[in-house]
Design a protein around this motif. Structure first.
Motif, PDB file in Angstrom:
ATOM      1  N   GLY A 145      40.463  34.269  24.900  1.00 47.59           N
ATOM      2  CA  GLY A 145      41.273  33.623  25.931  1.00 47.59           C
ATOM      3  C   GLY A 145      41.123  34.322  27.269  1.00 47.59           C
ATOM      4  O   GLY A 145      41.031  33.672  28.325  1.00 47.59           O
ATOM      5  N   LEU A 146      41.091  35.661  27.248  1.00 47.83           N
ATOM      6  CA  LEU A 146      40.922  36.427  28.479  1.00 47.83           C
ATOM      7  C   LEU A 146      39.546  36.175  29.089  1.00 47.83           C
ATOM      8  O   LEU A 146      39.405  36.075  30.307  1.00 47.83           O
ATOM      9  N   LYS A 147      38.517  36.052  28.239  1.00 48.67           N
ATOM     10  CA  LYS A 147      37.165  35.768  28.729  1.00 48.67           C
ATOM     11  C   LYS A 147      37.108  34.431  29.461  1.00 48.67           C
ATOM     12  O   LYS A 147      36.472  34.310  30.517  1.00 48.67           O
ATOM     13  N   LYS A 148      37.800  33.433  28.921  1.00 49.87           N
ATOM     14  CA  LYS A 148      37.810  32.102  29.548  1.00 49.87           C
ATOM     15  C   LYS A 148      38.514  32.152  30.905  1.00 49.87           C
ATOM     16  O   LYS A 148      38.060  31.556  31.886  1.00 49.87           O
ATOM     17  N   GLN A 149      39.662  32.854  30.964  1.00 53.43           N
ATOM     18  CA  GLN A 149      40.387  32.983  32.232  1.00 53.43           C
ATOM     19  C   GLN A 149      39.547  33.755  33.253  1.00 53.43           C
ATOM     20  O   GLN A 149      39.505  33.394  34.441  1.00 53.43           O
ATOM     21  N   LEU A 150      38.885  34.810  32.792  1.00 53.53           N
ATOM     22  CA  LEU A 150      38.079  35.634  33.686  1.00 53.53           C
ATOM     23  C   LEU A 150      36.918  34.843  34.285  1.00 53.53           C
ATOM     24  O   LEU A 150      36.560  35.038  35.456  1.00 53.53           O
ATOM     25  N   ALA A 151      36.370  33.927  33.513  1.00 49.59           N
ATOM     26  CA  ALA A 151      35.237  33.114  33.988  1.00 49.59           C
ATOM     27  C   ALA A 151      35.627  32.231  35.168  1.00 49.59           C
ATOM     28  O   ALA A 151      34.764  31.798  35.943  1.00 49.59           O
ATOM     29  N   ASP A 152      36.929  31.947  35.327  1.00 53.35           N
ATOM     30  CA  ASP A 152      37.402  31.081  36.410  1.00 53.35           C
ATOM     31  C   ASP A 152      37.750  31.841  37.687  1.00 53.35           C
ATOM     32  O   ASP A 152      38.101  31.228  38.700  1.00 53.35           O
ATOM     33  N   ILE A 153      37.696  33.167  37.650  1.00 55.82           N
ATOM     34  CA  ILE A 153      38.037  33.965  38.830  1.00 55.82           C
ATOM     35  C   ILE A 153      36.872  33.935  39.812  1.00 55.82           C
ATOM     36  O   ILE A 153      35.723  34.202  39.439  1.00 55.82           O
ATOM     37  N   PRO A 154      37.118  33.598  41.090  1.00 52.42           N
ATOM     38  CA  PRO A 154      36.020  33.501  42.057  1.00 52.42           C
ATOM     39  C   PRO A 154      35.363  34.842  42.328  1.00 52.42           C
ATOM     40  O   PRO A 154      36.027  35.895  42.295  1.00 52.42           O
ATOM     41  N   ASP A 155      34.078  34.815  42.601  1.00 52.60           N
ATOM     42  CA  ASP A 155      33.310  36.013  42.902  1.00 52.60           C
ATOM     43  C   ASP A 155      33.669  36.510  44.301  1.00 52.60           C
ATOM     44  O   ASP A 155      33.974  35.720  45.205  1.00 52.60           O
TER      45      ASP A 155
END
Length: 367
Positions: A145-155
């Motif tokens: 779940g944390l990996k999925k949320q992290l993938a949405d954080i802008p660079d």
């Protein structure tokens, strides 16, 4: 102190690497770009520096919190980092002049911190693989779940953050009867910069990040200042427009860090995201005009293009970073403009670089 049960915590990097630790107090999850600072002291100033907004800070010093916090030793009114990762966190402090513990300071600002992390291994990983997004969390059983949320954080590359930390309304700093008046564009300004200007008999009006040149000009200032700040300088088109207007009119202009990058962009010199940036209080810089070395405080993840700077007809490189030869300072040949990529107000030298504020005042006097 009484032993207290601390929850398990972790830091998960965008490349999937995980380091385990324990929560300091607040439970939950925080996202940001992971970076590290090599300073052995000054943690309170680091945590409250607007330039670190949106970043998870890893401290390389093994002990954090041992001298507590002091209410006046802040660079802004909030903790600006997204979260803290450290090795050993001191819940008790031994500094007589401190106002409270670092734990209480983080609790007051509702910020996450985790400790008992192998920060040496984590920092080596960042140095090898570069700064990247990460998450710190006490939700240790929800890795996917944390990996999925992290993938949405802008660079961080292309991210405009100055608007998140800039003042909403103009304000004044210093003595209104001071000899000099300065208009400062707040794209993440540190309080100690204002203190240094006021100490040199300047009355400063601080403007929001999106103020226009006409707004700054209306104060009838003797000089203009572009502050430090977080994020990518490229999206700051309003700040670049202000810099261009000041440059075109040949008015005294001084920029620090993000302000330095904005001045470069206003001159057609591009910026780029560094591999893992410069963050610490012992960065060696050489002043090419005097030949002297300076011990400097730095905290930036972007830099200006050296080749383009060297090829510019109206810009000289005045300072270089001795570790990697990146541009640490510039001045314009035909204009009253200069800037540096480090923090003279932080005084790690301690006074190696404070002459830059005097130089700004001299430029104003000679205008």
């Amino acid at each position: 102190m009484k032993y207290k049960q601390r929850k398990k915590a972790l830091i998960l990097l965008a490349d999937g690497t995980i380091f385990h630790g324990k929560s300091i107090g607040k439970e939950g999850t925080a996202f940001g770009e992971v970076c590290f600072n090599t300073g052995t002291t000054g943690y309170q100033e680091i945590f409250t520096d607007p330039s670190y907004f949106g970043q998870i800070m890893v401290t390389t010093n093994a002990h954090i919190g041992n001298y507590g916090t002091k209410d006046i030793e802040v660079e802004s009114d909030d903790i600006m980092i997204a979260g803290l990762v450290c090795r050993n966190f001191s819940f008790e402090y031994s500094r007589p002049g401190a106002d409270r513990s670092l734990e209480a300071f983080f609790d007051a600002h509702d910020k996450m911190a985790i400790s008992d992390v192998d920060t040496r291994a984590l920092v080596r990983h960042i140095r090898d693989n570069g700064a990247m997004n990460a998450v710190i969390s006490t939700d240790v059983d929800n890795i996917e779940g944390l990996k999925k949320q992290l993938a949405d954080i802008p660079d961080m590359n292309g991210l405009e953050l100055a608007s998140k930390v800039s003042t909403k309304e103009p304000y004044f700093y210093g003595d209104e009867n001071a000899k000099y008046k300065i208009s400062a564009l707040d794209i993440g300004i540190k309080k100690n910069i204002l203190r240094n200007l006021a100490k040199r008999d300047a009355y400063v009006k601080v403007f929001p990040y999106n103020a226009k040149f006409e707004d700054l000009e209306a104060f009838k200032p003797d000089g203009y200042f572009l502050s430090n700040g977080p994020g990518d300088p490229e999206p700051l088109v309003e700040a670049q427009a202000v810099a261009k207007e000041v440059i075109d009119r040949n008015l005294p202009l001084f920029g620090i860090c993000l302000g330095h990058q904005v001045i470069a962009l206003a001159n057609g010199i591009s910026t780029y995201k560094m591999h893992h940036g410069h963050r610490g209080i012992n960065h060696p810089v050489k002043n090419l005009e005097t030949g002297k070395g300076e011990i400097t405080s730095q905290n930036h993840g972007f830099a200006i293009n050296r080749e383009e700077t060297e090829g510019h007809d109206d810009v000289d490189i005045t300072h270089v970073h001795l570790n990697d030869h990146t541009v640490a300072g510039i001045k314009m040949k035909s204009k009253n403009v200069f800037s540096v990529q480090y923090h003279p107000e932080a005084s790690p030298g301690p006074n190696d670089s404070t002459y830059l504020f005097d130089q700004f005042i001299e430029n104003i006097q000679n205008n």
